[in-house]
Design an enzyme around this catalytic site. Structure first.
Site, short mmCIF file in Angstrom:
data_model
loop_
_atom_site.label_atom_id
_atom_site.label_comp_id
_atom_site.label_asym_id
_atom_site.label_seq_id
_atom_site.Cartn_x
_atom_site.Cartn_y
_atom_site.Cartn_z
N CYS A 68 12.55 -0.37 2.34
CA CYS A 68 14.02 -0.41 2.26
C CYS A 68 14.61 -1.21 3.42
O CYS A 68 13.97 -1.38 4.45
CB CYS A 68 14.67 0.97 2.28
SG CYS A 68 14.18 2.03 0.93
N CYS A 119 6.23 0.66 14.02
CA CYS A 119 5.25 0.57 12.93
C CYS A 119 4.50 -0.76 12.96
O CYS A 119 5.11 -1.82 12.86
CB CYS A 119 5.99 0.73 11.61
SG CYS A 119 4.99 0.33 10.18
N CYS A 157 0.67 6.38 4.24
CA CYS A 157 1.73 6.39 5.24
C CYS A 157 2.84 7.31 4.76
O CYS A 157 3.28 7.21 3.63
CB CYS A 157 2.29 4.98 5.41
SG CYS A 157 3.80 4.95 6.36
N TYR A 199 2.57 -6.95 7.35
CA TYR A 199 2.94 -7.33 5.99
C TYR A 199 4.43 -7.33 5.73
O TYR A 199 4.96 -8.22 5.07
CB TYR A 199 2.28 -6.36 4.99
CG TYR A 199 2.80 -6.51 3.57
CD1 TYR A 199 2.37 -7.56 2.78
CD2 TYR A 199 3.71 -5.60 3.05
CE1 TYR A 199 2.85 -7.71 1.48
CE2 TYR A 199 4.19 -5.75 1.76
CZ TYR A 199 3.76 -6.79 0.98
OH TYR A 199 4.24 -6.94 -0.29
P1 AMP Z 1 -4.11 -4.27 -3.48
O1 AMP Z 1 -4.20 -5.21 -4.60
O2 AMP Z 1 -3.70 -2.89 -3.93
O3 AMP Z 1 -5.33 -4.24 -2.60
O4 AMP Z 1 -2.90 -4.74 -2.56
C1 AMP Z 1 -3.06 -5.73 -1.60
C2 AMP Z 1 -1.94 -6.72 -1.67
O5 AMP Z 1 -0.67 -6.06 -1.68
C3 AMP Z 1 -1.97 -7.63 -0.47
O6 AMP Z 1 -1.87 -8.94 -0.97
C4 AMP Z 1 -0.74 -7.29 0.34
O7 AMP Z 1 -0.07 -8.46 0.73
C5 AMP Z 1 0.14 -6.48 -0.58
N1 AMP Z 1 0.65 -5.25 0.04
C6 AMP Z 1 0.15 -4.52 1.03
N2 AMP Z 1 0.89 -3.44 1.28
C7 AMP Z 1 1.90 -3.44 0.42
C8 AMP Z 1 3.01 -2.59 0.17
N3 AMP Z 1 3.21 -1.47 0.86
N4 AMP Z 1 3.86 -2.95 -0.82
C9 AMP Z 1 3.66 -4.06 -1.53
N5 AMP Z 1 2.64 -4.91 -1.35
C10 AMP Z 1 1.76 -4.61 -0.39
#
Ligand code: AMP
Length: 449
Positions: free
Chosen positions: A2, A238, A387, A244
């Protein structure tokens, strides 16, 4: 996640708030809203959708006044209905009030139960509504005292902006987990925003970050911004904001996000220099892996190439709630540059692996496009813990690093090698001068007050 913004003392308050929200759209795309105050009345407009869709000229002309607060929603607490969009508005004994909140209150269920047992009626699933009730039930004469007392019952990661008919109260929790900065708008008045990238669009100059545990008060009665230290600071910003979440052009608590990401990439390269392989090209997973890949390339002297092209008309892969939709979205979003990749050994960098969906799909896509080897590098440590402080990570079961070792993940995503940053590496990349909130990596859930 947010984003929040407050504009005080500018006749175009709502318009500036909408611009600030537009530049912080990456922090939440589900819903957006603004409350303005004018002549003793609060006006609110909120809806599901993007800032550019919701804040049309018509909507903005309704939001009169020289102060406004705004919010972009990414659902961490509560549901996804329009009722859960912010600002949250209420009428109570001292008049009208509107609140925006970034973060997550960890004792929200206990507080809510207590309030309901005492007769409170809730309209939304949001923890933000707790604060409204705590303020409304308090018997102090001044809103600032009511807010102070409400916050003594509130445990968690939070940045709040509370707007009354003539004032704004800005609060950052004692740990300073979520970012919040103060700026001066050149055309008049002040801005408070989750990220400094919002300042550029409204033409504001950065003044300082809101201190952990501090309350700022903007009031018509005085030109000075009043500052009250509500709680003893225990600063733990954080780390995931740097990994990211924040936009690379933001400066968070004095650290340039882009530079910290480059440092993360440089560190990965230095760790690889001890090994006996050298990739032909460095490729970022766009856009989140780009600064780290640039850092890796400059440290290792391996050429940087855009080997994966991103279609910008698809939202973030996380936004869709089901696994099936996420899989399709990854495909729609990323395509390989065959001519660059064929026959080469690739060093591919992304900022994080959460469930493993994106990395698995990317390795397959690159191998199908003819890559000889794919060495996957992650510019953060392994995410082993959910988290609870406002970043939307899934349940622990869904976190691939909770279920599998590094070698098992490497095999699962079919990479030729896989390396992460260590927690120490991450701290040093951001800056070893302070403590960070690292609970997704080390499980240290330190928030107790
Ligand atoms: P995953 O496919 O579940 O392993 O997610 C990894 C991808 O999601 C990476 O490319 C990150 O850039 C992105 N990412 C990591 N944390 C978040 C988050 N909290 N919300 C949205 N995207 C995320």
């Amino acid at each position: 996640m947010c984003a929040i913004v407050g504009i005080y003392g500018n006749e175009n308050a709502a318009r500036l708030a909408s611009l600030a929200l537009f530049s912080m759209q990456h922090r939440g795309q589900e819903a957006t809203g603004i409350s303005s105050s004018c002549n003793g009345k609060i006006y609110t407009k909120k809806d599901r959708g993007l800032v550019s869709e919701v804040f049309t000229d018509e909507a903005l002309s309704y939001l009169k006044g020289n102060m406004a607060i705004g919010h972009n929603r990414y659902s961490t607490a509560g549901g996804d209905s329009i009722l859960d969009a912010q600002p949250v508005f209420a009428k109570y004994k001292l008049g009208e009030i509107s609140i925006v909140h970034n973060g997550n209150l960890i004792n929200k269920n206990e507080v809510r139960k207590d309030l309901i047992d005492n007769g409170a009626i809730f309209q939304t699933g949001m923890d933000t509504e707790n604060l409204i009730h705590l303020i409304a039930k308090n018997t102090k004469d001044r809103l600032r005292d009511r807010i102070k007392e409400a916050l003594t019952k509130t445990i968690g990661a939070y940045c709040f902006i509370v707007q009354s008919r003539s004032k704004q109260f800005v609060i950052r929790d004692r740990y300073g987990i979520r970012p919040l900065s103060l700026g001066k708008i050149k055309s008049g008045g002040y801005i408070v925003a989750s990220e400094t990238c919002a300042f550029d669009l409204v033409d504001a100059e950065f003044i300082r970050d809101v201190n952990p545990g501090e309350m700022l008060i903007f009031s018509e009665k005085t030109d000075e911004i009043e500052s009250i230290q509500l709680f003893e600071p225990e600063f733990r910003p954080c780390a995931f904001e740097y990994v990211y979440f924040a936009r690379p052009d933001s400066v968070i608590d004095g650290k340039n996000v882009y530079q910290t990401r480059q440092n993360m990439g440089r560190t990965l390269a230095r760790n690889d220099a001890k090994k006996d392989f050298k990739a032909d090209i460095v490729i970022p997973v766009p856009d989140s892996g780009v600064p780290a890949a640039l850092g890796y390339a400059s440290e290792s002297k391996i050429p940087f190439e855009l080997g994966i092209i991103r279609n910008h008309y698809v939202g973030r892969t996380f936004i869709e709630p089901t696994q099936e939709m996420r899989n399709i979205k990854v495909k729609m979003k990323l395509s390989p540059m065959k001519s660059l990749i064929e026959g080469k050994s690739l060093l591919v960098i992304d900022d994080s692996i959460v469930r493993g969906t994106t990395s698995k799909r990317i390795v397959k896509m690159l191998k199908d496009a003819g890559a000889k080897e794919v060495h996957f590098r992650v510019a953060s440590p392994e995410i082993k813990f959910p988290c609870y402080y406002g970043i939307d990570t899934p349940t622990q079961e869904e976190l691939i690093s909770h279920r599998m070792t590094k070698d098992e993940i490497c095999e699962y995503i079919q990479a030729d090698s896989l390396e992460y940053l260590s927690i120490e590496d991450l701290k040093n990349s951001i800056g070893s001068d302070r403590n960070y909130a690292l609970e997704s990596f080390d499980g240290d859930y330190f928030v107790t007050k």
